[in-house]
Design a protein around this motif. Structure first.
Motif, PDB file in Angstrom:
ATOM      1  N   GLY A 192       1.010  -1.144  -0.075  1.00 43.13           N
ATOM      2  CA  GLY A 192       0.083  -0.069  -0.081  1.00 43.13           C
ATOM      3  C   GLY A 192       0.959   1.363  -0.010  1.00 43.13           C
ATOM      4  O   GLY A 192       0.521   2.182  -0.649  1.00 43.13           O
ATOM      5  N   ALA A 193       2.029   1.203   0.864  1.00 38.11           N
ATOM      6  CA  ALA A 193       2.643   2.519   0.855  1.00 38.11           C
ATOM      7  C   ALA A 193       3.678   2.455  -0.521  1.00 38.11           C
ATOM      8  O   ALA A 193       3.730   3.836  -0.928  1.00 38.11           O
ATOM      9  N   ARG A 194       3.833   1.560  -1.186  1.00 32.95           N
ATOM     10  CA  ARG A 194       4.583   1.688  -2.414  1.00 32.95           C
ATOM     11  C   ARG A 194       3.491   2.466  -3.586  1.00 32.95           C
ATOM     12  O   ARG A 194       3.942   3.171  -4.326  1.00 32.95           O
ATOM     13  N   LYS A 195       2.246   1.822  -3.407  1.00 24.50           N
ATOM     14  CA  LYS A 195       1.251   2.523  -4.452  1.00 24.50           C
ATOM     15  C   LYS A 195       0.946   3.945  -3.969  1.00 24.50           C
ATOM     16  O   LYS A 195       0.856   4.819  -5.133  1.00 24.50           O
ATOM     17  N   ARG A 196       0.851   4.121  -2.703  1.00 27.12           N
ATOM     18  CA  ARG A 196       0.632   5.591  -2.395  1.00 27.12           C
ATOM     19  C   ARG A 196       1.725   6.668  -2.654  1.00 27.12           C
ATOM     20  O   ARG A 196       1.195   7.643  -3.028  1.00 27.12           O
ATOM     21  N   GLY A 251       4.330   5.872  -4.757  1.00 27.47           N
ATOM     22  CA  GLY A 251       4.692   5.755  -5.959  1.00 27.47           C
ATOM     23  C   GLY A 251       6.152   5.207  -5.803  1.00 27.47           C
ATOM     24  O   GLY A 251       7.020   5.663  -7.213  1.00 27.47           O
ATOM     25  N   ILE A 252       6.532   4.713  -5.141  1.00 28.76           N
ATOM     26  CA  ILE A 252       8.049   4.071  -4.720  1.00 28.76           C
ATOM     27  C   ILE A 252       8.121   2.422  -5.061  1.00 28.76           C
ATOM     28  O   ILE A 252       7.403   1.772  -4.244  1.00 28.76           O
ATOM     29  N   PHE A 253       8.678   1.851  -5.895  1.00 29.43           N
ATOM     30  CA  PHE A 253       8.653   0.665  -6.298  1.00 29.43           C
ATOM     31  C   PHE A 253       9.887  -0.127  -6.046  1.00 29.43           C
ATOM     32  O   PHE A 253      10.389  -1.163  -6.286  1.00 29.43           O
ATOM     33  N   GLY A 254      11.270   0.718  -5.966  1.00 27.34           N
ATOM     34  CA  GLY A 254      12.617   0.426  -5.736  1.00 27.34           C
ATOM     35  C   GLY A 254      13.369   1.699  -5.333  1.00 27.34           C
ATOM     36  O   GLY A 254      13.552   2.442  -6.204  1.00 27.34           O
ATOM     37  N   LEU A 255      13.569   1.580  -4.029  1.00 22.51           N
ATOM     38  CA  LEU A 255      14.181   2.771  -3.529  1.00 22.51           C
ATOM     39  C   LEU A 255      15.815   3.114  -4.210  1.00 22.51           C
ATOM     40  O   LEU A 255      15.965   4.336  -4.681  1.00 22.51           O
ATOM     41  N   GLU A 256      16.427   2.372  -4.406  1.00 22.05           N
ATOM     42  CA  GLU A 256      17.604   2.638  -4.719  1.00 22.05           C
ATOM     43  C   GLU A 256      17.630   2.906  -6.414  1.00 22.05           C
ATOM     44  O   GLU A 256      18.394   4.061  -7.005  1.00 22.05           O
ATOM     45  N   MET A 257      17.268   2.049  -7.272  1.00 26.44           N
ATOM     46  CA  MET A 257      17.049   2.349  -8.603  1.00 26.44           C
ATOM     47  C   MET A 257      16.316   3.428  -8.769  1.00 26.44           C
ATOM     48  O   MET A 257      16.811   4.296  -9.885  1.00 26.44           O
ATOM     49  N   GLN A 258      15.033   3.640  -8.203  1.00 28.44           N
ATOM     50  CA  GLN A 258      14.160   4.820  -8.471  1.00 28.44           C
ATOM     51  C   GLN A 258      14.842   6.170  -8.347  1.00 28.44           C
ATOM     52  O   GLN A 258      14.651   7.009  -8.888  1.00 28.44           O
ATOM     53  N   GLY A 259      15.708   6.108  -7.014  1.00 27.67           N
ATOM     54  CA  GLY A 259      16.387   7.323  -6.949  1.00 27.67           C
ATOM     55  C   GLY A 259      17.377   7.818  -8.004  1.00 27.67           C
ATOM     56  O   GLY A 259      17.581   8.820  -8.174  1.00 27.67           O
ATOM     57  N   ARG A 260      18.000   6.643  -8.288  1.00 27.57           N
ATOM     58  CA  ARG A 260      19.040   7.032  -9.126  1.00 27.57           C
ATOM     59  C   ARG A 260      18.433   7.504 -10.689  1.00 27.57           C
ATOM     60  O   ARG A 260      18.757   8.474 -11.441  1.00 27.57           O
ATOM     61  N   TYR A 261      17.160   7.035 -11.020  1.00 31.39           N
ATOM     62  CA  TYR A 261      16.287   7.359 -12.280  1.00 31.39           C
ATOM     63  C   TYR A 261      16.057   8.728 -12.151  1.00 31.39           C
ATOM     64  O   TYR A 261      16.026   9.586 -13.161  1.00 31.39           O
ATOM     65  N   MET A 262      15.428   9.251 -10.784  1.00 27.96           N
ATOM     66  CA  MET A 262      15.015  10.467 -10.521  1.00 27.96           C
ATOM     67  C   MET A 262      15.959  11.358 -10.915  1.00 27.96           C
ATOM     68  O   MET A 262      15.813  12.626 -11.339  1.00 27.96           O
ATOM     69  N   GLY A 284       2.105  17.415  -9.475  1.00 26.11           N
ATOM     70  CA  GLY A 284       2.513  17.700 -10.937  1.00 26.11           C
ATOM     71  C   GLY A 284       2.019  16.647 -12.028  1.00 26.11           C
ATOM     72  O   GLY A 284       2.271  16.748 -13.106  1.00 26.11           O
ATOM     73  N   GLY A 285       1.137  15.624 -11.464  1.00 23.84           N
ATOM     74  CA  GLY A 285       0.573  14.774 -12.589  1.00 23.84           C
ATOM     75  C   GLY A 285       1.715  13.344 -12.720  1.00 23.84           C
ATOM     76  O   GLY A 285       0.908  12.478 -13.205  1.00 23.84           O
ATOM     77  N   ASN A 286       2.669  13.448 -12.044  1.00 20.47           N
ATOM     78  CA  ASN A 286       3.565  12.149 -12.533  1.00 20.47           C
ATOM     79  C   ASN A 286       3.373  11.092 -11.294  1.00 20.47           C
ATOM     80  O   ASN A 286       3.211  11.489  -9.960  1.00 20.47           O
ATOM     81  N   LEU A 287       3.199   9.976 -11.406  1.00 14.73           N
ATOM     82  CA  LEU A 287       3.176   9.033 -10.354  1.00 14.73           C
ATOM     83  C   LEU A 287       4.531   8.976  -9.534  1.00 14.73           C
ATOM     84  O   LEU A 287       4.586   8.804  -8.378  1.00 14.73           O
ATOM     85  N   ILE A 288       5.738   8.997 -10.438  1.00 15.96           N
ATOM     86  CA  ILE A 288       7.041   8.971  -9.850  1.00 15.96           C
ATOM     87  C   ILE A 288       7.373  10.446  -9.749  1.00 15.96           C
ATOM     88  O   ILE A 288       7.710  10.875 -10.838  1.00 15.96           O
ATOM     89  N   GLY A 320       8.044   9.267   1.049  1.00 17.74           N
ATOM     90  CA  GLY A 320       7.886   7.933   1.426  1.00 17.74           C
ATOM     91  C   GLY A 320       9.066   7.385   1.625  1.00 17.74           C
ATOM     92  O   GLY A 320       8.955   5.920   1.953  1.00 17.74           O
ATOM     93  N   THR A 321      10.246   7.911   1.561  1.00 13.44           N
ATOM     94  CA  THR A 321      11.605   7.126   1.629  1.00 13.44           C
ATOM     95  C   THR A 321      11.716   6.529   3.106  1.00 13.44           C
ATOM     96  O   THR A 321      11.861   5.426   3.219  1.00 13.44           O
TER      97      THR A 321
END
Length: 360
Positions: free
Chosen positions: A203-207, A209-220, A256-260, A268-269
């Motif tokens: 539920g927290a991931r959906k709320r 929009g975090i599905f992978g802390l390390e990879m998602q942080g690098r992507y952002m 802003g409209g983006n899920l991520i 949420g981190t």
């Protein structure tokens, strides 16, 4: 006049005078003892040797320790209390009655139907007289049973060992069941907690929009740097500034409209990190609890033996009694001695009678 003296030196002539009577008594004793010795049934002895194990090493909680200790789960025990406990169980009346019923010893001992006190006591005494359980000098238990049937003697001895093992296991069975129940409750509790924490993590991931802390942080970070750089170039060259500003806003703000986006990611981190750590911890504990419960339940159902059988009882190849030649020789010697004593006392009485002491 003093009475004539009597000494052992005079036994020779006395025996000679009574030789036919002595010979007859000895011959009769020999014949009777031979007949009796031949009529006596052969008695065979079978012996089983075993060593009790320490019952604490078969408990489920001990079975779940490190592998180095698991190798000692059937640790042999020479403790006095273990040896005394096994001997006491083997000599107990419930075990005796169990074996008597199993092999129908009422009929075997020709005692009659069970239920009568006199008959029951006779069979129990006969059984106890034929049974011997001793602690030998090597800290082992020797269980011996004697009977006219050598196969039955071996069967009874082996059945007694099994009965002792079964009763000895029952002494710790209730405690082992309680331990297994504790492991089951612990496993069920951890399973419920893990499932609840896992749902909270999803539920927290959906709320957020975090599905992978390390990879998602690098992507952002990469996207933010690239978008901001493109925006600066567009401002300098007059490109699509409005579109890049919207893209940058979508990457940085939750509305802003983006899920991520960066705002949701930062908010949420901490929560995701806590949930992830909690779920990983519960997963490891749940796997360990399930393994512990399965091992404990297996040990309870497996009925680990509480004794180590060194030697099973086998049908004897040689009788233990009667020693027929000893019966015959003993009877002949005893009859001869009693006969000599009788005729010696008779001669002594005759010589010392008052009528024999008066002069003619």
């Amino acid at each position: 006049m003093s009475a004539p003296s009597f000494s052992l030196v005079g036994l020779g002539p006395i025996i000679n005078r009574w030789k036919y009577l002595v010979a007859g008594a000895v011959a009769l004793a020999a014949v009777v003892s031979i007949v009796v010795a031949l009529l006596l049934p052969n008695v065979y002895r079978s012996t089983a040797i075993f060593i009790p194990t320490n019952p604490q090493t078969a408990d489920p909680d001990r079975l779940l320790e490190e592998n180095a200790q698991l190798r000692n789960k059937l640790e042999l025990s020479g403790r006095a209390e273990d040896l005394d406990r096994v001997i006491t169980i083997g000599e107990s009346q419930p075990v005796a009655e169990l074996i008597i019923r199993k092999f129908d010893l009422y009929r075997h001992y020709e005692a009659g139907a069970p239920g009568d006190d006199k008959t029951d006591n006779f069979v129990l005494k006969e059984f106890s007289d034929n049974l011997s359980i001793v602690h030998n000098e090597r800290d082992a238990i020797e269980l011996t049973f004697m009977d006219k049937d050598k196969k039955l003697a071996a069967q009874v001895a082996n059945a007694l060992v099994q009965a002792i093992d079964s009763v000895n296991q029952q002494l710790t069975l209730e405690n082992r069941r309680k331990v297994v129940d504790l492991y089951r409750q612990r496993y069920e509790y951890l399973s419920t907690s893990f499932e609840r924490s896992r749902r909270e993590l999803v539920g927290a991931r959906k709320r957020y929009g975090i599905f992978g802390l390390e990879m998602q942080g690098r992507y952002m970070v990469k996207q933010l740097i690239e978008t901001e750089a493109a925006l600066r170039k567009a401002e300098a060259s007059g490109g699509d500034v409005a579109g890049l500003r919207r893209a940058l806003r979508g990457l940085t703000r939750a509305d802003g409209g983006n899920l991520i986006n960066l705002e949701s990611y930062v908010r949420g981190t901490d929560s995701l990190s806590m949930f992830t750590t909690r779920v990983a911890d519960l997963q490891g504990r749940l796997i360990g609890a399930r393994s512990a419960f399965e091992t404990a339940e297996l040990s309870l159902r497996g009925h680990l033996s509480s004794i180590y059988v060194v030697q099973k009882a086998y049908p004897a190849t040689k009788k233990i009694k009667p020693v027929r030649w000893l019966i015959v020789v003993g009877s002949v010697v005893l009859t001869f001695v009693l006969s000599v004593m009788f005729i010696a006392l008779l001669e002594l009485y005759r010589r010392n009678r008052p009528s024999a002491a008066r002069p003619a």
